[in-house]
Design a protein around this motif. Structure first.
Motif, short mmCIF file in Angstrom:
data_model
loop_
_atom_site.label_atom_id
_atom_site.label_comp_id
_atom_site.label_asym_id
_atom_site.label_seq_id
_atom_site.Cartn_x
_atom_site.Cartn_y
_atom_site.Cartn_z
N UNK A 288 82.38 28.19 -36.31
CA UNK A 288 82.73 26.76 -36.35
C UNK A 288 81.84 25.94 -35.44
N UNK A 289 81.04 26.63 -34.60
CA UNK A 289 80.35 25.97 -33.49
C UNK A 289 78.83 26.04 -33.68
N UNK A 290 78.35 25.55 -34.81
CA UNK A 290 76.91 25.51 -35.03
C UNK A 290 76.25 24.50 -34.09
N UNK A 291 75.07 24.83 -33.61
CA UNK A 291 74.31 23.90 -32.78
C UNK A 291 73.65 22.88 -33.70
N UNK A 292 74.35 21.80 -33.98
CA UNK A 292 73.86 20.82 -34.96
C UNK A 292 72.65 20.07 -34.45
#
Length: 330
Positions: free
Chosen positions: A63-67
């Motif tokens: 859920x914690x992609x480095x956007x």
């Protein structure tokens, strides 16, 4: 040379990069794997013509992609997690599940005499899901009936649980559960979600133990008790793609207003005690990563409630209905 404990799929990554037009590649790792990142980056650069950028931000799950990094690279390889149900980034993000090579047979055999029930639910993280059928065979040969549940749309594999989703454990009736892996949070979540006994079979230390949810329940009850007189709440949302629950936050704000309480929605990317220090409220309500309220208990400048606990504080639910917060799919 020591055998690698986890499969980082370097050859697959190199093949994907060579078959693409990528010039800049990003790598993102959870905390436990970050120390391996320089060696992996070096090998990719040596075997391809790309430049590699390693994310230094914390990473708590798929859920914690480095956007921010995603905007700077042509491809992003995200390690340690299975893809969630969001397919919008499929062309640019590759999830490297980093399966464990640990032998689970011995520790499952060790767990057999400790299991009290007959019908056993098998659960694990993505690192060990490929070993569940082997574990099932061992349980069957030991006279147990084995079940591997199918989770909701956020769960990629049968028997897999996340830190925020225990739906695979609830999908099949069983007497108790055997969790294969290390750590406490996942099996504790299953115990609280199902009300059933959970044994942990840890292949890394070859040990078996029973999880005890009583300490967590005491902590959560204390947080609720401290919030009963609160009149001003800060409802926290995260801008991370898989954690943003703005609709839930709006619902909780309306619920607060119904009970003549003040509620303010606070939006941020990474939620930490320091980030919240300047907000003077009586209690926070967390709609970001469900682990925050539990893992960081006592570190915030005001009690941090889960959405379910907030409803208990407002009198909408009974204390006996206390469960872990989850981010579920369909």
């Amino acid at each position: 040379m020591e055998k690698e404990s986890f499969d980082f799929q370097i050859e697959r990554i190199v093949s994907v990069v060579r078959d693409s037009d990528a010039r800049i590649v990003g790598l993102q790792f959870p905390e436990g794997f970050k120390r391996r990142s320089p060696g992996i980056a070096e090998r990719i650069e040596e075997e391809t013509d790309v430049r590699v950028i390693i994310s230094g931000n914390p990473c708590f799950g798929a859920c914690d992609l480095d956007v921010a990094l995603l905007d700077k690279v042509d491809l992003l390889f995200h390690f340690g997690h299975a893809q969630l149900d969001d397919s919008s980034l499929e062309s640019k993000v590759y999830f490297i599940e980093t399966r464990s090579n640990a032998d689970i047979a011995e520790v499952v055999k060790k767990a057999l005499p400790e299991l009290k029930g007959h019908k056993i639910g098998l659960i694990t993280t993505v690192q060990h899901v490929h070993k569940l059928e082997d574990a099932c065979s061992i349980l069957d040969s030991g006279g147990k009936e084995c079940v591997i549940g199918i989770g909701d749309s956020k769960i990629a594999y049968p028997g897999q649980v996340l830190g925020c989703n225990f739906s695979a454990a609830r999908s099949e009736e069983c007497d108790e559960y055997l969790y294969i892996g290390s750590g406490e949070f996942h099996p504790l979540g299953v115990s609280l979600s199902t009300g059933k006994r959970v044994l942990v079979a840890d292949p890394f230390v070859n040990g078996v133990r029973e999880v005890d949810p009583s300490r967590i329940l005491r902590q959560r009850s204390a947080v609720i008790a401290k919030s009963l007189d609160a009149s001003v709440f800060g409802i926290v949302i995260s801008s991370k793609p898989g954690q943003e629950r703005i609709e839930l936050a709006e619902k909780l704000k309306s619920l607060a207003q119904k009970h003549e309480k003040q509620a303010h929605i606070l939006s941020m990317d990474l939620v930490t005690p320091d980030q919240l220090l300047q907000f003077k409220v009586d209690a926070f309500v967390n709609t970001a990563c469900p682990r925050l309220a539990v893992d960081e208990v006592g570190r915030f400048n005001a009690p941090m409630l889960t959405p379910q606990e907030f409803e208990i504080v407002l009198g909408e639910k009974e204390w006996e209905n206390l469960v872990f917060d989850e981010i579920t799919g369909e």
